[in-house]
Design a protein around this motif. Structure first.
Motif, PDB file in Angstrom:
ATOM      1  N   CYS A  19      40.207 -33.625 -80.732  1.00 44.86           N
ATOM      2  CA  CYS A  19      41.357 -33.727 -82.037  1.00 44.86           C
ATOM      3  C   CYS A  19      42.160 -32.783 -81.897  1.00 44.86           C
ATOM      4  CB  CYS A  19      40.432 -33.684 -82.950  1.00 44.86           C
ATOM      5  SG  CYS A  19      39.735 -32.234 -83.532  1.00 44.86           S
ATOM      6  N   TYR A  20      43.334 -32.697 -82.609  1.00 40.25           N
ATOM      7  CA  TYR A  20      44.050 -31.561 -82.987  1.00 40.25           C
ATOM      8  C   TYR A  20      43.375 -30.738 -83.747  1.00 40.25           C
ATOM      9  CZ  TYR A  20      48.227 -33.617 -80.646  1.00 40.25           C
ATOM     10  OH  TYR A  20      48.859 -34.279 -79.608  1.00 40.25           O
ATOM     11  N   PRO A  21      43.257 -29.425 -83.501  1.00 45.85           N
ATOM     12  CA  PRO A  21      42.387 -28.580 -84.323  1.00 45.85           C
ATOM     13  C   PRO A  21      43.142 -27.838 -85.560  1.00 45.85           C
ATOM     14  CG  PRO A  21      43.303 -27.480 -82.693  1.00 45.85           C
ATOM     15  CD  PRO A  21      43.762 -28.917 -82.512  1.00 45.85           C
ATOM     16  N   GLY A  66      46.132 -30.905 -90.089  1.00 47.90           N
ATOM     17  CA  GLY A  66      46.350 -32.427 -90.058  1.00 47.90           C
ATOM     18  C   GLY A  66      45.592 -33.272 -90.511  1.00 47.90           C
ATOM     19  N   GLY A  67      45.582 -34.182 -91.180  1.00 43.12           N
ATOM     20  CA  GLY A  67      44.459 -35.312 -91.566  1.00 43.12           C
ATOM     21  C   GLY A  67      43.524 -35.609 -90.429  1.00 43.12           C
ATOM     22  N   SER A  68      44.114 -35.973 -89.144  1.00 52.53           N
ATOM     23  CA  SER A  68      43.382 -36.288 -87.960  1.00 52.53           C
ATOM     24  C   SER A  68      42.401 -35.416 -87.588  1.00 52.53           C
ATOM     25  CB  SER A  68      44.065 -36.909 -87.141  1.00 52.53           C
ATOM     26  OG  SER A  68      44.980 -36.098 -86.412  1.00 52.53           O
ATOM     27  N   GLY A  69      42.513 -34.186 -87.492  1.00 52.46           N
ATOM     28  CA  GLY A  69      41.862 -32.841 -87.244  1.00 52.46           C
ATOM     29  C   GLY A  69      40.703 -32.846 -88.314  1.00 52.46           C
ATOM     30  N   VAL A  70      41.263 -32.968 -89.564  1.00 55.75           N
ATOM     31  CA  VAL A  70      40.125 -32.933 -90.595  1.00 55.75           C
ATOM     32  C   VAL A  70      39.066 -34.035 -90.498  1.00 55.75           C
ATOM     33  CG1 VAL A  70      39.699 -33.030 -93.182  1.00 55.75           C
ATOM     34  CG2 VAL A  70      42.052 -31.810 -92.341  1.00 55.75           C
ATOM     35  N   VAL A  71      39.387 -35.096 -90.359  1.00 52.44           N
ATOM     36  CA  VAL A  71      38.634 -36.180 -90.499  1.00 52.44           C
ATOM     37  C   VAL A  71      37.622 -36.213 -89.110  1.00 52.44           C
ATOM     38  CG1 VAL A  71      38.336 -38.711 -89.753  1.00 52.44           C
ATOM     39  CG2 VAL A  71      40.074 -38.079 -91.534  1.00 52.44           C
ATOM     40  N   LEU A  94      42.623 -44.391 -84.083  1.00 53.90           N
ATOM     41  CA  LEU A  94      44.218 -44.272 -84.312  1.00 53.90           C
ATOM     42  C   LEU A  94      44.255 -43.722 -85.866  1.00 53.90           C
ATOM     43  CD1 LEU A  94      45.009 -47.902 -83.084  1.00 53.90           C
ATOM     44  CD2 LEU A  94      45.004 -45.663 -81.849  1.00 53.90           C
ATOM     45  N   HIS A  95      45.222 -42.681 -86.074  1.00 56.58           N
ATOM     46  CA  HIS A  95      45.191 -42.352 -87.530  1.00 56.58           C
ATOM     47  C   HIS A  95      46.535 -42.380 -88.187  1.00 56.58           C
ATOM     48  CE1 HIS A  95      41.584 -39.655 -87.768  1.00 56.58           C
ATOM     49  NE2 HIS A  95      41.598 -39.688 -86.462  1.00 56.58           N
ATOM     50  N   GLY A  96      47.642 -42.663 -87.607  1.00 54.95           N
ATOM     51  CA  GLY A  96      48.834 -43.003 -88.135  1.00 54.95           C
ATOM     52  C   GLY A  96      49.925 -42.940 -87.447  1.00 54.95           C
ATOM     53  N   THR A  97      50.941 -41.782 -87.270  1.00 55.19           N
ATOM     54  CA  THR A  97      51.855 -41.495 -86.585  1.00 55.19           C
ATOM     55  C   THR A  97      51.752 -41.790 -85.127  1.00 55.19           C
ATOM     56  OG1 THR A  97      51.786 -39.225 -86.680  1.00 55.19           O
ATOM     57  CG2 THR A  97      53.227 -40.243 -88.337  1.00 55.19           C
ATOM     58  N   ASP A  98      50.410 -41.684 -84.663  1.00 64.98           N
ATOM     59  CA  ASP A  98      50.359 -41.958 -83.356  1.00 64.98           C
ATOM     60  C   ASP A  98      50.641 -43.516 -83.057  1.00 64.98           C
ATOM     61  OD1 ASP A  98      48.057 -42.523 -84.933  1.00 64.98           O
ATOM     62  OD2 ASP A  98      46.603 -42.025 -83.311  1.00 64.98           O
TER      63      ASP A  98
END
Ligand code: GMT
Length: 380
Positions: free
Chosen positions: A7-9, A12-17, A120-124
């Motif tokens: 993930c992105y650490p 951002g929301g995707s990293g949090v999830v 998939l989270h969003g802007t990806d």
């Protein structure tokens, strides 16, 4: 299971999830291996069965930008092999789904099979993923993931509309830990922020253009004129200077607090009366869900997955992007009538409970099992 998480650490929301899911999986007895370039921001404290593998790559004068994708793929190969991972779960398709596919091919050449799940989270998919500079690789890597999930029904639809998708997409919505995010008595803190009993309006984001934080200020300014209020802005990012400028222009700097990036968001949400999320694009809106769990009604736009989180007329209201006047009107209606306010507060927390991690975690575990079985069946 031995699960690898990419993930992105960042905050951002995707990293949090990804981080919260990893922690919940570990608490449920799985071994979880985070593989990324720095320790995830929400991964605090020590967990016996959580491991962190830092991706670092060598400097070389030829590289203006160090090739992270190659370093990540190599690290994935190493961790899958030596930690005997059962599955790799990558969050945010770019570049993680393509990198995972590359690692899968390298491992296959060595006789090792590794199932890949992409979330998939969003802007990806929306803002970045469907740009020509990325879309062929995004489409390929989604179609070549063994399992794909999307965080909302709307994101799944947008993915199917934007790409030629030949694989199933399972919707597993984002979730909330209700033990952590809940209304708590923080009267002393509330008094410090709003000594005269002002209403407390909140917004959390990474202050990117897509979040339209200046709309938050516009709406707040109108609320503040109708009923004395304070605005707490949590997070930071590229638009912050413009937001600060707007507050100065409006002469409301005394009423606005820029709190920056925060670890304990729940402490701030505990004192909130209303949350504003006027985004231009939002596949889910995790920050709204966190606020709702703390009994805060939501004023948001009606785009993307937001209508799946914020129920119009019940947990808050939904508006067209940029409809500042009506956002302010409804916000004032909610917070100035204690009976109405309480009704929205109760509905917000009731709807948040449907996203309880205790419900969503088993859905991920079941999905992992199915994907592992599917891959096993095709490789023997
Ligand atoms: O897509 C992004 O903007 C990045 C991503 C992130 O890493 O912050 O945010 C997205 O994923 C979150 C978690 O699933 C969702 O709650 C956000 O709605 C979503 N953001 C957008 O769609 C703009």
């Amino acid at each position: 299971m031995n699960i690898g998480v990419v993930c992105y650490p960042t905050f951002g929301g995707s990293g949090v999830v990804a981080t919260e899911l990893g922690i919940a999986l570990a608490e449920n007895g799985h071994n979880v291996h985070f593989i990324t370039y720095q320790r995830p921001a929400r991964l605090l404290g020590f967990y016996a069965n959580i491991f962190f593998h830092e991706v670092s790559s060598m400097e070389y004068p030829l590289f203006e930008h160090s090739p992270y994708e190659t370093a990540l793929a190599s690290k994935l190969v190493d961790v899958v092999k030596h930690e005997k991972l059962d599955l790799l779960h990558v969050h945010y398709a770019i570049p993680h789904a393509a990198v995972a596919y590359m690692a899968k091919c390298v491992l296959a050449s060595q006789g090792i099979s590794i199932p890949i799940v992409t979330t998939l989270h969003g802007t990806d998919i929306t803002l970045v993923g469907n740009d020509k500079s990325f879309s062929p690789v995004v489409e390929f890597s989604i179609n070549n993931s063994d399992g794909v999930t999307a965080v909302s029904q709307n994101l799944k639809s947008q993915t199917l509309d934007s790409f030629n998708i030949t694989t199933d997409i399972m919707v597993i919505p984002n979730f909330i830990d209700l033990e952590r995010f809940s209304k708590r008595d923080k009267e002393h803190f509330k008094k410090a922020i709003a000594p005269k009993g002002e209403k407390i309006i909140l917004h959390t984001s990474n202050f990117r253009k897509v979040k339209r934080v200046t709309d938050v200020v516009e709406v707040f300014d109108r609320i503040n004129k109708a009923t004395p209020s304070k605005l707490l802005l949590i997070g930071d990012g590229p638009e912050r200077a413009d937001v600060e400028d707007l507050c100065r222009q409006k002469g409301i700097t005394d009423c606005v607090r820029f709190l920056g990036k925060q670890h304990a968001v729940e402490e701030l949400l505990a004192i909130g009366d209303l949350f504003i999320l006027p985004s231009q694009n939002e596949s889910f809106g995790l920050s709204a869900l966190e606020a709702m769990a703390c009994e805060i009604p939501i004023i948001s736009t009606n785009i993307g997955g937001l209508p799946e989180v914020n129920i119009d007329g019940k947990t808050g209201y939904l508006f067209e992007v940029g409809d500042i006047e009506n956002m302010a009107k409804k916000a004032i209606e909610i917070i100035t009538d204690p009976v109405v306010h309480q009704r929205f507060r109760d509905a917000a927390v009731a709807h948040a409970k449907t996203f309880d991690i205790k419900v969503i975690l088993p859905a991920y575990e079941q999905f992992y099992k199915e994907i592992i079985e599917k891959v096993k069946a095709t490789t023997v």
